[in-house]
Design a protein around this motif. Structure first.
Motif, PDB file in Angstrom:
ATOM      1  N   GLU A  95       0.819  -1.206   0.000  1.00  0.00           N
ATOM      2  CA  GLU A  95       0.000   0.000   0.000  1.00  0.00           C
ATOM      3  C   GLU A  95       0.865   1.274   0.000  1.00  0.00           C
ATOM      4  O   GLU A  95       0.422   2.329  -0.454  1.00  0.00           O
ATOM      5  CB  GLU A  95      -0.927   0.015   1.217  1.00  0.00           C
ATOM      6  N   GLN A  96       2.058   1.189   0.507  1.00  0.00           N
ATOM      7  CA  GLN A  96       2.934   2.358   0.598  1.00  0.00           C
ATOM      8  C   GLN A  96       3.759   2.583  -0.666  1.00  0.00           C
ATOM      9  O   GLN A  96       4.517   3.534  -0.749  1.00  0.00           O
ATOM     10  CB  GLN A  96       3.884   2.186   1.796  1.00  0.00           C
ATOM     11  N   TYR A 124      -2.242  -3.820  -7.585  1.00  0.00           N
ATOM     12  CA  TYR A 124      -0.936  -4.043  -6.979  1.00  0.00           C
ATOM     13  C   TYR A 124      -0.964  -5.377  -6.232  1.00  0.00           C
ATOM     14  O   TYR A 124      -2.032  -5.901  -5.886  1.00  0.00           O
ATOM     15  CB  TYR A 124      -0.546  -2.905  -6.040  1.00  0.00           C
ATOM     16  N   GLU A 125       0.225  -5.933  -6.001  1.00  0.00           N
ATOM     17  CA  GLU A 125       0.349  -7.241  -5.366  1.00  0.00           C
ATOM     18  C   GLU A 125       0.449  -7.055  -3.861  1.00  0.00           C
ATOM     19  O   GLU A 125       1.480  -6.681  -3.330  1.00  0.00           O
ATOM     20  CB  GLU A 125       1.569  -7.990  -5.899  1.00  0.00           C
ATOM     21  N   LYS A 126      -0.662  -7.358  -3.165  1.00  0.00           N
ATOM     22  CA  LYS A 126      -0.704  -7.144  -1.708  1.00  0.00           C
ATOM     23  C   LYS A 126       0.154  -8.186  -0.995  1.00  0.00           C
ATOM     24  O   LYS A 126       0.954  -7.860  -0.136  1.00  0.00           O
ATOM     25  CB  LYS A 126      -2.152  -7.216  -1.220  1.00  0.00           C
ATOM     26  N   LEU A 127      -0.067  -9.451  -1.338  1.00  0.00           N
ATOM     27  CA  LEU A 127       0.707 -10.563  -0.821  1.00  0.00           C
ATOM     28  C   LEU A 127       1.158 -11.395  -2.011  1.00  0.00           C
ATOM     29  O   LEU A 127       0.614 -11.238  -3.118  1.00  0.00           O
ATOM     30  CB  LEU A 127      -0.142 -11.416   0.146  1.00  0.00           C
ATOM     31  N   PRO A 128       2.116 -12.290  -1.872  1.00  0.00           N
ATOM     32  CA  PRO A 128       2.527 -13.104  -3.024  1.00  0.00           C
ATOM     33  C   PRO A 128       1.338 -13.805  -3.678  1.00  0.00           C
ATOM     34  O   PRO A 128       0.565 -14.491  -3.013  1.00  0.00           O
ATOM     35  CB  PRO A 128       3.511 -14.109  -2.397  1.00  0.00           C
ATOM     36  N   ASN A 129       1.170 -13.557  -4.980  1.00  0.00           N
ATOM     37  CA  ASN A 129       0.090 -14.156  -5.789  1.00  0.00           C
ATOM     38  C   ASN A 129      -1.298 -13.682  -5.368  1.00  0.00           C
ATOM     39  O   ASN A 129      -2.296 -14.302  -5.730  1.00  0.00           O
ATOM     40  CB  ASN A 129       0.143 -15.687  -5.733  1.00  0.00           C
ATOM     41  N   GLN A 130      -1.400 -12.606  -4.610  1.00  0.00           N
ATOM     42  CA  GLN A 130      -2.702 -12.004  -4.283  1.00  0.00           C
ATOM     43  C   GLN A 130      -2.717 -10.575  -4.803  1.00  0.00           C
ATOM     44  O   GLN A 130      -2.113  -9.682  -4.212  1.00  0.00           O
ATOM     45  CB  GLN A 130      -2.983 -12.026  -2.780  1.00  0.00           C
ATOM     46  N   TRP A 131      -3.424 -10.370  -5.907  1.00  0.00           N
ATOM     47  CA  TRP A 131      -3.497  -9.058  -6.538  1.00  0.00           C
ATOM     48  C   TRP A 131      -4.792  -8.382  -6.149  1.00  0.00           C
ATOM     49  O   TRP A 131      -5.856  -9.011  -6.112  1.00  0.00           O
ATOM     50  CB  TRP A 131      -3.393  -9.205  -8.056  1.00  0.00           C
ATOM     51  N   VAL A 132      -4.702  -7.095  -5.862  1.00  0.00           N
ATOM     52  CA  VAL A 132      -5.853  -6.343  -5.373  1.00  0.00           C
ATOM     53  C   VAL A 132      -5.897  -4.974  -6.050  1.00  0.00           C
ATOM     54  O   VAL A 132      -4.942  -4.542  -6.697  1.00  0.00           O
ATOM     55  CB  VAL A 132      -5.792  -6.148  -3.839  1.00  0.00           C
ATOM     56  N   PHE A 133      -7.043  -4.316  -5.888  1.00  0.00           N
ATOM     57  CA  PHE A 133      -7.132  -2.885  -6.146  1.00  0.00           C
ATOM     58  C   PHE A 133      -7.960  -2.283  -5.023  1.00  0.00           C
ATOM     59  O   PHE A 133      -8.627  -3.015  -4.270  1.00  0.00           O
ATOM     60  CB  PHE A 133      -7.736  -2.593  -7.530  1.00  0.00           C
ATOM     61  N   ASP A 183      -8.290 -17.927 -16.705  1.00  0.00           N
ATOM     62  CA  ASP A 183      -7.318 -18.710 -15.945  1.00  0.00           C
ATOM     63  C   ASP A 183      -6.854 -17.861 -14.757  1.00  0.00           C
ATOM     64  O   ASP A 183      -6.102 -16.897 -14.927  1.00  0.00           O
ATOM     65  CB  ASP A 183      -6.122 -19.073 -16.829  1.00  0.00           C
ATOM     66  N   PRO A 184      -7.289 -18.177 -13.514  1.00  0.00           N
ATOM     67  CA  PRO A 184      -6.951 -17.328 -12.364  1.00  0.00           C
ATOM     68  C   PRO A 184      -5.453 -17.142 -12.170  1.00  0.00           C
ATOM     69  O   PRO A 184      -5.029 -16.136 -11.605  1.00  0.00           O
ATOM     70  CB  PRO A 184      -7.573 -18.085 -11.175  1.00  0.00           C
ATOM     71  N   LYS A 185      -4.634 -18.077 -12.635  1.00  0.00           N
ATOM     72  CA  LYS A 185      -3.197 -17.958 -12.458  1.00  0.00           C
ATOM     73  C   LYS A 185      -2.617 -16.805 -13.273  1.00  0.00           C
ATOM     74  O   LYS A 185      -1.518 -16.339 -12.994  1.00  0.00           O
ATOM     75  CB  LYS A 185      -2.510 -19.271 -12.856  1.00  0.00           C
ATOM     76  N   ARG A 186      -3.373 -16.347 -14.293  1.00  0.00           N
ATOM     77  CA  ARG A 186      -2.879 -15.267 -15.139  1.00  0.00           C
ATOM     78  C   ARG A 186      -3.103 -13.878 -14.536  1.00  0.00           C
ATOM     79  O   ARG A 186      -2.546 -12.892 -15.018  1.00  0.00           O
ATOM     80  CB  ARG A 186      -3.566 -15.324 -16.512  1.00  0.00           C
ATOM     81  N   ILE A 187      -3.966 -13.782 -13.517  1.00  0.00           N
ATOM     82  CA  ILE A 187      -4.277 -12.482 -12.927  1.00  0.00           C
ATOM     83  C   ILE A 187      -3.001 -11.855 -12.364  1.00  0.00           C
ATOM     84  O   ILE A 187      -2.251 -12.485 -11.637  1.00  0.00           O
ATOM     85  CB  ILE A 187      -5.346 -12.616 -11.826  1.00  0.00           C
ATOM     86  N   GLY A 188      -2.745 -10.609 -12.732  1.00  0.00           N
ATOM     87  CA  GLY A 188      -1.569  -9.893 -12.281  1.00  0.00           C
ATOM     88  C   GLY A 188      -0.382 -10.004 -13.212  1.00  0.00           C
ATOM     89  O   GLY A 188       0.601  -9.269 -13.061  1.00  0.00           O
TER      90      GLY A 188
END
Length: 567
Positions: free
Chosen positions: A92-93, A115-124, A175-180
């Protein structure tokens, strides 16, 4: 025949583009509804009178909204970041996050790049800037937020994907693996067109050995690019029957000409199925096609709900009736099957429909899921190629109709309006006298699920929906909706605030006095209700009703609270 094949190719391409444009609109509306829902939650957080009140409200929001991954607060003076779930805040920073204002809602709102909040977890995130310049963020987990876009398809093999134009990374992909990950297709020409000022249009490109046709839309406040399309081979596949007929034309010229004419007319008629928005209209159009191109003694069309195993029929006015509940029967049908049997071998559904002579059984599938069954009585066999063509077109048209209807209009489980529909109806009624919005929530619903099971919980939700229909009949009720989970909305007319309160109090009493019997359980439950008048704006109206609902819960639940509007 060559000319007819060319005409069919043009028509298939036109249908592909029509479906792609419709998918872009549906995808954009779905994302917008989730962002708008987050803004109402941000208003609730802004109304918190203390840090404890803020934390309790934030916890409830995260508990009831699986699409939200976290709630972040930022102190304007110290630039200290705080995570409600105590997650790391390095992402976030990051200075790489860019914000796009949501001016259509309010100047205090903006949406971030992904942005990637945690490894393999993309958020907005959707951000709200308070009067003291402190910030509140609601973060969306992309895998939850966009998963319902997976059902949108163009023809057989096309799909929707979404790219963040700021980062060039995929916001959504089947394919969820492609997100990010970076989008190769986006950089194959679409990004250049957008850079040149073209925010909406068509694009063709070559990717992984396939020639792609697509449409894109960047005209949204999130700085995202919605892209929908398919392979050109998918479009060409619809012309294979013409090609086969052309081979025979030398020896069977007259027969081929007749078949060409019939097929051309059939395709012309079948194309109209894609324009239908209601199941009743689809049924009448399909019946007219079968009447015109097949000799038969009667037709029955049953729709299938895979969640509950219900086979239902639709009458001329669009009213549905459950004919049979049999999940085992649904497994006996298989994709691409088409059988011609006698009365002796009729399945249980055919017997319920009184199909008591020789008949065709034509199941319709959405991928591997049964969605409908056609029974056509026929004393003599008809041309299977015509039936296959009708089946193939009907499957695609019905699959898209059901998906668009589900996303845009109705809640599949209760058949009430969904969130998008009631929001549109609130907008259409703003400022009118005597119009009220009630938001109601089943008390301790999680306890019912944990004690009696989720299927019993489903029966409680269905029972609540039926009581709503009884207590708020049309035309007084302009919209009965399932807002999400165990939360419902009613947009209704009342003489004044007292009348609005009395109508909701009567409903609360009906729920309190009723019993839901399911297997060995006998469940009694209550609801909490928040009411307000429909004024100012959709977001403010929903926010006031939601605030009244939280007050009702704070008073001990099983309460009706009216949020009085002062002009």
């Amino acid at each position: 025949m060559i000319y007819a094949a060319f005409q069919q190719l043009e028509k298939s391409e036109k249908i592909a583009y029509q479906q792609s444009f419709a998918n872009l609109k549906t995808a954009s509306d779905l994302i917008s509804s989730q962002v708008e829902a987050a803004t109402s939650k941000l208003y609730l957080l802004d109304d918190a009178h203390s840090l404890l009140d803020f934390d309790n409200t934030a916890k409830k929001i995260l508990d009831f909204s699986p699409a939200y991954s976290d709630i972040i607060t930022v102190n304007h003076e110290t630039r200290q970041y705080r995570s409600m779930l105590l997650n790391p805040i390095r992402a976030e920073q990051s200075l790489d996050i860019t914000w796009s204002p949501l001016n259509s809602m309010a100047p205090q709102f903006s949406v971030s790049s992904i942005y990637e909040k945690l490894p393999n977890q993309w958020v907005f995130a959707v951000r709200y800037i308070q009067e003291n310049l402190n910030e509140i963020w609601i973060e969306f987990d992309l895998k939850y937020t966009t998963q319902r876009l997976r059902g949108l398809k163009t023809l057989e093999h096309g799909y929707v994907f979404v790219v963040d134009s700021t980062t060039g990374r995929l916001v959504f992909h089947p394919d969820p693996k492609r997100i990010g990950s970076p989008s190769v297709s986006y950089h194959a020409g679409i990004s250049e067109k957008i850079s040149n000022g073209l925010r909406f249009g068509k694009h063709e490109y070559y990717y992984k050995g396939q020639f792609k046709v697509s449409v894109f839309d960047n005209d949204n406040p999130y700085n995202w690019v919605f892209i929908s399309g398919t392979d050109r081979s998918d479009i060409l596949a619809s012309t294979y029957q013409f090609s086969l007929t052309a081979i025979v034309i030398a020896s069977l010229l007259l027969l081929a000409m007749v078949f060409n004419y019939v097929t051309y007319q059939l395709n012309k008629s079948l194309a109209e199925l894609n324009s239908k928005d209601e199941l009743a209209d689809f049924k009448h159009n399909l019946r007219a096609i079968l009447d015109r191109f097949c000799h038969h003694k009667g037709i029955q069309l049953c729709f299938y709900d895979a969640d509950y195993g219900h086979f239902t029929t639709i009458d001329y006015h669009g009213n549905s009736q459950i004919i049979l509940k049999d999940k085992a029967l649904a497994t006996r049908f298989s994709p691409s099957s088409l059988s011609y049997t006698g009365k002796r071998y009729a399945d249980p559904l055919a017997k319920k429909l009184h199909v008591n002579s020789r008949h065709y059984t034509i199941p319709l599938f959405d991928k591997e899921s049964l969605i409908a069954v056609i029974y056509m009585k026929a004393n003599f066999p008809t041309y299977r190629s015509i039936l296959r063509m009708i089946r193939d077109y009907s499957e695609v048209a019905l699959s898209n109709l059901l998906l668009h209807k589900k996303l845009r209009s109705k809640d599949v489980m209760t058949h009430l309006d969904n969130k998008l529909t009631i929001r549109e109806k609130i907008d259409s009624q703003l400022g009118r006298d005597g119009v009220y919005l009630a938001i109601l929530d089943i008390d301790h619903f999680k306890r019912i699920n944990d004690t009696c099971g989720h299927e019993c919980g489903d029966q409680v939700i269905l029972h609540t929906a039926e009581l709503m229909k009884t207590c708020f009949p049309k035309p007084g009720a302009m919209s009965l909706a399932r807002y999400g989970g165990e939360e419902f909305c009613v947009l209704f007319k009342a003489n004044d605030e007292n009348d609005a309160y009395e109508q909701c109090e009567l409903f609360r009493q009906m729920v309190e006095q009723a019993t839901v019997d399911y297997e060995e359980y006998s469940v009694q439950y209550t609801v909490s209700v928040g009411i307000t008048s429909a004024q100012d704006s959709q977001h403010i109206t929903i926010g006031r009703a939601d605030k009244a609902l939280y007050q009702a819960k704070g008073l001990g639940r099983n309460q009706v609270v009216l949020n009085t509007f002062k002009a």
